[in-house]
Design a protein around this motif. Structure first.
Motif, PDB file in Angstrom:
ATOM      1  N   LEU A 201      29.941  38.686  28.908  1.00 56.56           N
ATOM      2  CA  LEU A 201      30.791  38.059  27.702  1.00 56.56           C
ATOM      3  C   LEU A 201      29.709  37.208  26.945  1.00 56.56           C
ATOM      4  O   LEU A 201      29.916  37.152  25.569  1.00 56.56           O
TER       5      LEU A 201
ATOM      6  N   LEU B 278      28.135  39.543  24.704  1.00 51.55           N
ATOM      7  CA  LEU B 278      28.852  40.079  23.414  1.00 51.55           C
ATOM      8  C   LEU B 278      28.815  38.954  22.397  1.00 51.55           C
ATOM      9  O   LEU B 278      28.955  39.482  21.289  1.00 51.55           O
ATOM     10  N   GLY B 279      29.063  37.790  23.004  1.00 52.34           N
ATOM     11  CA  GLY B 279      29.203  36.660  21.780  1.00 52.34           C
ATOM     12  C   GLY B 279      27.983  36.405  21.101  1.00 52.34           C
ATOM     13  O   GLY B 279      27.938  36.389  19.811  1.00 52.34           O
TER      14      GLY B 279
ATOM     15  N   THR C  11      27.388  39.535  18.451  1.00 53.64           N
ATOM     16  CA  THR C  11      28.262  39.854  17.619  1.00 53.64           C
ATOM     17  C   THR C  11      27.929  38.713  16.466  1.00 53.64           C
ATOM     18  O   THR C  11      27.866  38.981  15.446  1.00 53.64           O
TER      19      THR C  11
ATOM     20  N   SER D 216      36.272  34.922  16.975  1.00 57.59           N
ATOM     21  CA  SER D 216      36.565  35.890  17.678  1.00 57.59           C
ATOM     22  C   SER D 216      35.042  35.417  18.678  1.00 57.59           C
ATOM     23  O   SER D 216      35.014  35.623  19.859  1.00 57.59           O
TER      24      SER D 216
ATOM     25  N   THR E  30      35.762  32.751  20.889  1.00 51.37           N
ATOM     26  CA  THR E  30      36.750  33.270  21.965  1.00 51.37           C
ATOM     27  C   THR E  30      35.769  33.846  23.170  1.00 51.37           C
ATOM     28  O   THR E  30      35.811  33.537  24.173  1.00 51.37           O
ATOM     29  N   LEU E  31      34.592  34.627  22.719  1.00 54.97           N
ATOM     30  CA  LEU E  31      33.946  35.117  23.665  1.00 54.97           C
ATOM     31  C   LEU E  31      33.093  34.558  24.457  1.00 54.97           C
ATOM     32  O   LEU E  31      32.789  34.277  25.571  1.00 54.97           O
TER      33      LEU E  31
ATOM     34  N   SER F  61      34.801  32.107  26.854  1.00 54.48           N
ATOM     35  CA  SER F  61      35.486  32.865  27.882  1.00 54.48           C
ATOM     36  C   SER F  61      34.192  32.783  29.040  1.00 54.48           C
ATOM     37  O   SER F  61      34.469  32.712  30.057  1.00 54.48           O
ATOM     38  N   SER F  62      33.099  33.070  28.321  1.00 53.95           N
ATOM     39  CA  SER F  62      31.803  33.093  29.149  1.00 53.95           C
ATOM     40  C   SER F  62      31.537  32.040  29.850  1.00 53.95           C
ATOM     41  O   SER F  62      31.424  31.911  31.177  1.00 53.95           O
TER      42      SER F  62
ATOM     43  N   TRP G 259      42.111  36.854  21.761  1.00 54.28           N
ATOM     44  CA  TRP G 259      42.310  38.159  21.728  1.00 54.28           C
ATOM     45  C   TRP G 259      43.188  38.866  20.575  1.00 54.28           C
ATOM     46  O   TRP G 259      43.299  39.693  19.807  1.00 54.28           O
TER      47      TRP G 259
ATOM     48  N   ILE H  80      36.130  43.955  29.618  1.00 51.22           N
ATOM     49  CA  ILE H  80      35.018  43.661  29.200  1.00 51.22           C
ATOM     50  C   ILE H  80      33.947  45.050  28.848  1.00 51.22           C
ATOM     51  O   ILE H  80      33.319  44.945  27.933  1.00 51.22           O
TER      52      ILE H  80
END
Length: 668
Positions: free
Chosen positions: A20, A23-24, A27, A41, A44-45, A48-49, A88, A243
């Motif tokens: 995660l 991904l963050g 992005t 967004s 959020t990533l 979450s991580s 999400w 994920i």
């Protein structure tokens, strides 16, 4: 067994957290559409991580120890559990454009955002034990059924509405961005169904006992944690699927960055991230089994690695963007001297430079370019300099002998011979990098070719201009000879034959000469001198006269600047003649492709830093046939370019064609 399950759960949390975070950060690195939704967004990533990292670090102590920690430690995590489902929902409705439509989904967006604020407020106010030091286990016993049920409804609404958006989406056209969204839908649907599975399992854990489905596994976990761990592992499995699919969708279709064309390298980077996360999770599992459970070590390592990668890529991207801007200025400057200045100032950062030609073409050999432009012209003898054994194309100079020039780079060009780039010291006093010299050689080669084409084009334009002037003078001379010398002589012979009384001259010859005189006179009338007519009547009246000969059956609407005649008089005669023929060809083209309807043709003539003519007509034929025609327009466009003018054919829409003719005032 319980210990093994706890270690395995923490290993999965490390795996989820690492991916995660990748991904963050990815992005954020590749983000193009920078708005509130895209930043949310990424947020959020990242959170979450962080939530999974916290779970791994805390969870390695075991369920019994964790459940005895004060609830205050877990309060940030509870807030994140409220924010993440909404995140999400925002990702989906933003990516597919539902927020821009200002419909029901925008209304639902505000409703869910308000629900978050209410839930967080309740968390802050609700304190069953009148203290934040009560344990997590005790806090859970006091949480009422209504709050747990409301939370489940909230997360179900976020996931279900996101999935509903995916089924509603329809592409508006066949552009790459729309096709990319359509191809990403199957992946996102799979994520949506996986998250619905997570919601179902969480619902059973939270309110399963109240509905008579299953015992309260959370309260039972104090004595028999195996069943609770089984539910946690099932939830982790579904989140892992989500994920992994999200990573594949992001690297394939850039669903979060706003890019239309994804990067090829991202797929391999995502695979490397998954492999790295799996390796770190496995190492943690092995060391934890050996009695060294330190989840913070792999987490800190992965975060440090991805953060350093993020800042490195951001810096490289910024450098690449700056270089692209410089390259654009070099390629689009329109002047070889300006391009050379951009190269020396923005790329090489040289204090001074010179581009010296030793070409095979005379007018190139005499052309040298200096930076700055006020640098005095100097001649140097480079024959006594020893060649560089490592690279014969580079020679190092003594700055005292060569006026502060320190390096000489050879630029090879088959077209014009050789050219040399001579560079002074860098502005910061440093040394030139090998990459900078390579860029200088490549750019220098392009500059040499550009200069050759520019000089050749200037010479050809000058030759064509002289040819037009000579042809015009030749035509005038021919007409003058016919009118002033040949016709009078023929006329004299006719009179002499007609007045002859002796009968020596045959009347048949007189008739032949009379017929020849008529033919030449008729030819002269037909060979009207357009240039003389323009100088006699004026350019604009001559253009208007074309309506009678070229557009009899068409309706022409003229919009002419009343002061235009005084402006056009200043153009040289040959320029006015070229403009006249270009306008005539443009008018013919407009009449020809207006179709049988003979629609109106609008002609606007005005003066805006030069003569500007616009001819607009409706298209009565197929647009493709119109685009493929117009060879005459190309010829007249080339003739106008000789005088720095232009002729363009444009199509504002499928039903209209527009021709623009422009000649700058610099030619006046």
């Amino acid at each position: 067994m319980t210990t093994d399950l706890e270690i395995f759960i923490c290993s999965v949390f490390i795996f989820l957290s690492t991916n995660l975070f990748w991904l963050g950060s990815t992005t954020g690195t590749n983000l193009e559409r920078k708005n509130a939704a895209s930043y949310f967004s990424i947020f959020t990533l990242i959170v979450s991580s962080l939530l999974f990292s916290f779970s791994a670090i805390v969870g390695q102590n075991g369920f019994l120890v964790v459940s005895s920690f004060p609830i205050l430690y877990f309060f940030p995590g509870l807030i994140l559990l409220i924010l993440i489902p909404f995140g999400w929902f925002v990702v989906i409705v933003w990516f597919f454009g539902f927020l821009k439509k200002k419909g029901i989904f925008l209304f639902l967006f505000y409703i869910l955002a308000f629900c978050q604020l209410v839930a967080i407020t309740i968390l802050l106010i609700y304190n069953p034990g009148k203290t934040w030091n009560i344990s997590l286990f005790e806090y859970w016993k006091f949480v009422p059924f209504s709050f747990k049920f409301a939370y489940l409804v909230y997360i179900f609404a976020c996931v279900f509405l996101s999935l509903f958006c995916l089924f509603l989406f329809q592409i508006s056209d066949n552009s790459l961005s729309e096709l990319g969204r359509q191809k990403a839908i199957p992946f996102l649907k799979l994520i949506g169904f996986s998250l619905l599975g997570v919601v179902s399992l969480v619902s059973v854990l939270f309110v399963g006992e109240e509905f008579g489905i299953i015992e309260n596994l959370i309260l039972k976990a104090e004595k028999e944690p195996e069943y609770f761990y089984g539910f946690v592992l099932c939830i982790q499995l579904l989140i892992c699927i989500s994920i992994l699919v999200l990573g594949w969708a992001l690297t394939s279709y850039e669903i979060l960055t706003g890019r239309i064309l994804p990067k090829i390298s991202l797929k391999q980077e995502w695979k490397n991230s998954v492999y790295t996360s799996f390796a770190l999770s496995s190492l943690y599992f092995v060391f934890a089994k050996l009695g060294y459970p330190r989840a913070e070590i792999p987490i800190v390592f992965s975060y440090s690695f991805f953060l350093s990668r993020f800042f490195t890529m951001r810096k490289n991207k910024q450098v690449s963007s700056d270089q692209n801007e410089v390259l654009k200025r070099i390629l689009s400057s329109g002047s070889v001297k300006l391009s050379f200045g951009y190269l020396c100032k923005d790329v090489l950062e040289a204090t001074k430079a010179a581009l010296i030609f030793q070409g095979k073409i005379p007018y190139i050999s005499d052309t040298n370019i200096y930076y700055p432009e006020n640098t005095p012209t100097e001649t140097f003898d480079f024959s006594k300099i020893d060649p560089n054994p490592e690279n014969p194309n580079i020679q190092y100079l003594d700055k005292d002998r060569f006026s502060d020039f320190v390096i000489r780079v050879k630029i090879e060009s088959v077209l014009t011979g050789d050219a040399y780039l001579i560079l002074g010291q860098k502005e910061n006093g440093g040394l030139f990098a090998e990459e900078e010299i390579e860029i200088a050689q490549v750019t220098g080669t392009w500059l040499v070719h550009s200069l050759f084409l520019e000089e050749t084009g200037n010479i050809l334009e000058e030759l064509q201009r002289k040819k037009i002037q000579e042809q015009r003078l030749s035509d005038q001379k021919t007409r003058q000879i016919l009118h002033d010398e040949i016709l009078p002589e023929i006329h004299s012979l006719i009179l002499e034959i007609s007045n002859d009384k002796s009968g020596n001259l045959d009347s048949q010859h007189a008739n032949s000469l009379t017929e020849l005189h008529k033919r030449i006179s008729s030819l002269l009338r037909e060979m009207s001198d357009t240039g003389l007519e323009i100088s006699r009547l004026g350019l604009i009246p001559m253009l208007q006269k074309l309506q009678d000969s070229e557009a009899k059956d068409s309706s022409l609407i003229w919009e002419i600047d009343p002061n235009i005649n005084s402006q056009t008089e200043n153009y040289p005669p040959e320029v006015q003649e070229v403009l006249y023929y270009a306008f005539r060809e443009s008018l013919r083209n407009a009449v020809k492709y207006s179709g049988e309807s003979k629609s109106r043709i609008k002609i606007a003539i005005r003066y805006e830093n030069g003569l500007f003519i616009q001819i607009k007509n409706e298209i009565g034929k197929d647009l493709i046939s119109v685009r493929s025609s117009g060879q005459g327009l190309k010829i007249h466009s080339a003739l106008l370019r000789i005088f720095q003018g232009s002729l363009t054919l444009e199509f504002p829409n499928s039903k209209e064609a527009m021709i623009r003719i422009f000649l700058p005032s610099s030619q006046i």
